[in-house]
Design a protein around this motif. Sequence first.
Motif, mmCIF file in Angstrom:
data_model
loop_
_atom_site.group_PDB
_atom_site.id
_atom_site.type_symbol
_atom_site.label_atom_id
_atom_site.label_comp_id
_atom_site.label_asym_id
_atom_site.label_seq_id
_atom_site.Cartn_x
_atom_site.Cartn_y
_atom_site.Cartn_z
ATOM 1 N N SER A 356 48.065 45.941 41.952
ATOM 2 C CA SER A 356 46.686 45.497 42.140
ATOM 3 C C SER A 356 46.585 44.119 41.502
ATOM 4 O O SER A 356 47.509 43.672 40.811
ATOM 5 C CB SER A 356 45.716 46.467 41.461
ATOM 6 O OG SER A 356 45.819 46.352 40.047
ATOM 7 N N PRO A 357 45.477 43.414 41.718
ATOM 8 C CA PRO A 357 45.345 42.092 41.088
ATOM 9 C C PRO A 357 45.483 42.104 39.577
ATOM 10 O O PRO A 357 45.792 41.077 38.975
ATOM 11 C CB PRO A 357 43.936 41.661 41.516
ATOM 12 C CG PRO A 357 43.711 42.355 42.818
ATOM 13 C CD PRO A 357 44.385 43.701 42.661
ATOM 14 N N GLU A 467 47.930 36.636 55.327
ATOM 15 C CA GLU A 467 47.275 37.595 54.427
ATOM 16 C C GLU A 467 48.271 37.963 53.330
ATOM 17 O O GLU A 467 49.121 38.817 53.510
ATOM 18 C CB GLU A 467 46.820 38.840 55.194
ATOM 19 C CG GLU A 467 45.737 38.553 56.232
ATOM 20 C CD GLU A 467 45.264 39.798 56.950
ATOM 21 O OE1 GLU A 467 45.684 40.899 56.551
ATOM 22 O OE2 GLU A 467 44.487 39.663 57.906
ATOM 23 N N GLU A 470 47.246 40.838 47.407
ATOM 24 C CA GLU A 470 46.223 40.451 46.426
ATOM 25 C C GLU A 470 46.807 40.288 45.034
ATOM 26 O O GLU A 470 46.379 39.427 44.266
ATOM 27 C CB GLU A 470 45.096 41.491 46.402
ATOM 28 C CG GLU A 470 44.170 41.418 47.609
ATOM 29 C CD GLU A 470 42.939 42.289 47.427
ATOM 30 O OE1 GLU A 470 42.864 43.008 46.408
ATOM 31 O OE2 GLU A 470 42.055 42.235 48.299
ATOM 32 N N SER A 471 47.768 41.100 44.698
ATOM 33 C CA SER A 471 48.365 40.993 43.359
ATOM 34 C C SER A 471 49.106 39.671 43.195
ATOM 35 O O SER A 471 49.324 39.206 42.078
ATOM 36 C CB SER A 471 49.335 42.154 43.117
ATOM 37 O OG SER A 471 50.384 42.136 44.080
ATOM 38 N N CYS A 473 48.129 36.663 44.988
ATOM 39 C CA CYS A 473 47.304 35.468 45.152
ATOM 40 C C CYS A 473 46.067 35.422 44.268
ATOM 41 O O CYS A 473 45.639 34.333 43.864
ATOM 42 C CB CYS A 473 46.886 35.317 46.623
ATOM 43 S SG CYS A 473 46.007 36.748 47.278
ATOM 44 N N VAL A 474 45.484 36.575 43.945
ATOM 45 C CA VAL A 474 44.243 36.563 43.163
ATOM 46 C C VAL A 474 44.430 35.872 41.810
ATOM 47 O O VAL A 474 43.575 35.065 41.394
ATOM 48 C CB VAL A 474 43.698 37.998 42.986
ATOM 49 C CG1 VAL A 474 42.596 38.038 41.927
ATOM 50 C CG2 VAL A 474 43.174 38.528 44.319
ATOM 51 N N GLY A 478 42.844 33.071 44.120
ATOM 52 C CA GLY A 478 42.372 33.852 45.254
ATOM 53 C C GLY A 478 42.623 33.230 46.609
ATOM 54 O O GLY A 478 41.938 33.548 47.572
ATOM 55 N N CYS A 480 44.195 33.751 49.277
ATOM 56 C CA CYS A 480 44.946 34.876 49.834
ATOM 57 C C CYS A 480 45.086 34.825 51.345
ATOM 58 O O CYS A 480 46.027 35.404 51.896
ATOM 59 C CB CYS A 480 44.268 36.188 49.456
ATOM 60 S SG CYS A 480 44.132 36.458 47.669
ATOM 61 N N THR A 481 44.145 34.179 52.021
ATOM 62 C CA THR A 481 44.149 34.236 53.482
ATOM 63 C C THR A 481 43.952 32.845 54.087
ATOM 64 O O THR A 481 43.349 31.955 53.470
ATOM 65 C CB THR A 481 43.033 35.155 54.005
ATOM 66 O OG1 THR A 481 41.756 34.617 53.630
ATOM 67 C CG2 THR A 481 43.179 36.559 53.436
#
Length: 513
Positions: A356-357, A467, A470-471, A473-474, A478, A480-481
């Motif tokens: 997870s982030p 995409e 999240e872990s 790019c956040v 962030g 991410c996309t």
Amino acid sequence: MKNIIKQLSFIALVAVFFTSCEDAYEIDQVGRLEEENGFESIGDLAQGLSGVYNRLDLTPNITFNANFTDEVSIGLDNGGQGLALYAFNLNAGSTASSNFWVRNYSVINAANRVLRASDNIEFDQDDPAALAEFNNILAHTRFIRAYAHFELLTYYSPDMTDDNALSAIIVDFVPDDIFQVISVRNTNAEVYNFIEQDIQFALDNITGNALPNVNPIAALSEEAIHAFRARMYTYKEDYTTARDVLENDLGINAADAGANLATALEYPDVFTDASNAGVIWKLERTIGDTYDAQGATGSVNAGGWAGASFAFINPTLDGSPYLEMDRKLFDELEEIGGVRIDVNVNPTSIIADDVSPSTPRSQDVIAINKYPGSEGQPLMNDLKVYRWAEMYLLLAEVEASVDNFNEVATILNNIRTNRQAVANVSVGNTEDAFAAILRERRVELAFEGHRYVDIKRLGEKANVNIERGESDCVPFGGVCTLESSDYRFNSLPIPIVEFNANPDLRQQQNPGY
């Protein structure tokens, strides 16, 4: 061409002395060795061709396509390398913009110098062997010139399928003086036509390896020319011609997808350079050559060992990976299974069961293993330009273009079976077909310099965007996309360095920049 010549364009100016900046403003230097003095025999011409080959490099493609898309994440040992591209920062001042422009025009300039020098070579043209050797060298040279022009079209044309879209600048001469091109960019149709003329000459005249003491697979072959044509016509979406090249010139079809591929046992050896199975053409890298160095780490101006695009020392966890594998790409590889995960993921990696982030970076460190090293040099490997796997994936695109969904699934599943992966691809509509092709290209061609161009070409057809996990790019803002319809996927910007010498070109900058 529609070019109006006045003074020397920056593209040619930089290309002439790409590695010698201090000479860049003195094109006509006193005592310069001219071609007519430096090339006197066919052997001299072959040495000149060797220098043209030496300018070819894929490490910038590998770095840019990985860093700007969803192939990598910011590594545990990152000290700022690649952060701008990872944040999707791309403008006329970006290194990527200038590198692809200047590097390819450097190749073109070198090829043009060999071609001009050929006018001065004296030999017995009634000697069939000498004439064939001479034309063979020119065939290799003109192919490389075509290859570099296509690289420019691929990255700088906002629409490779539109004949009227602006493209690159055709350069088929060696600048003797300082001049400036006013109306510079040619259309796609003009560039494609120019490329096809060079390619046809190459096909008509190639007789084998023109470089003495060079591994034949690292030099041009008729198969490599057809592989180039297959890629070009597929990118152009001239699917009828692409099919003809793939099926008739390269001899492949949907039913036998896998016939020319490396076996599951051979596949890992391909990426340690112990095997050339499934490789059509590659750029050989060896100890002591021009590229035997770490290069510019984290930059599109890489130019050294391919693996140094991701790690400082070696591909292991202890080798200071500053860019790691994107978690979603790892999940794709793990889900599909087979030999490709071992080729791409270093066994020393730390894989978290769940991420997870908030997952500490040290608990999920996926080190990239695609370029482990060879000849005792970590991170140094040959660069694969064309592989048979790509040819089958291009054929899948051709089948998708006419809604032959069973053939698309057959090709992809046959490739997976060859890789000992889960062969469960099924396709129900056109969007599914292109999405499945993109997914397979992502895992088969990972870190080989394809992902950005693939999203540019197929992203909207497949409804596939960037995409990132999240872990990954956040923690880095962030970012991410990025939508595949974004202008940054249409093309690279024409670089500022060109505008400085050619200000009128600003009016032809690509959309969005």
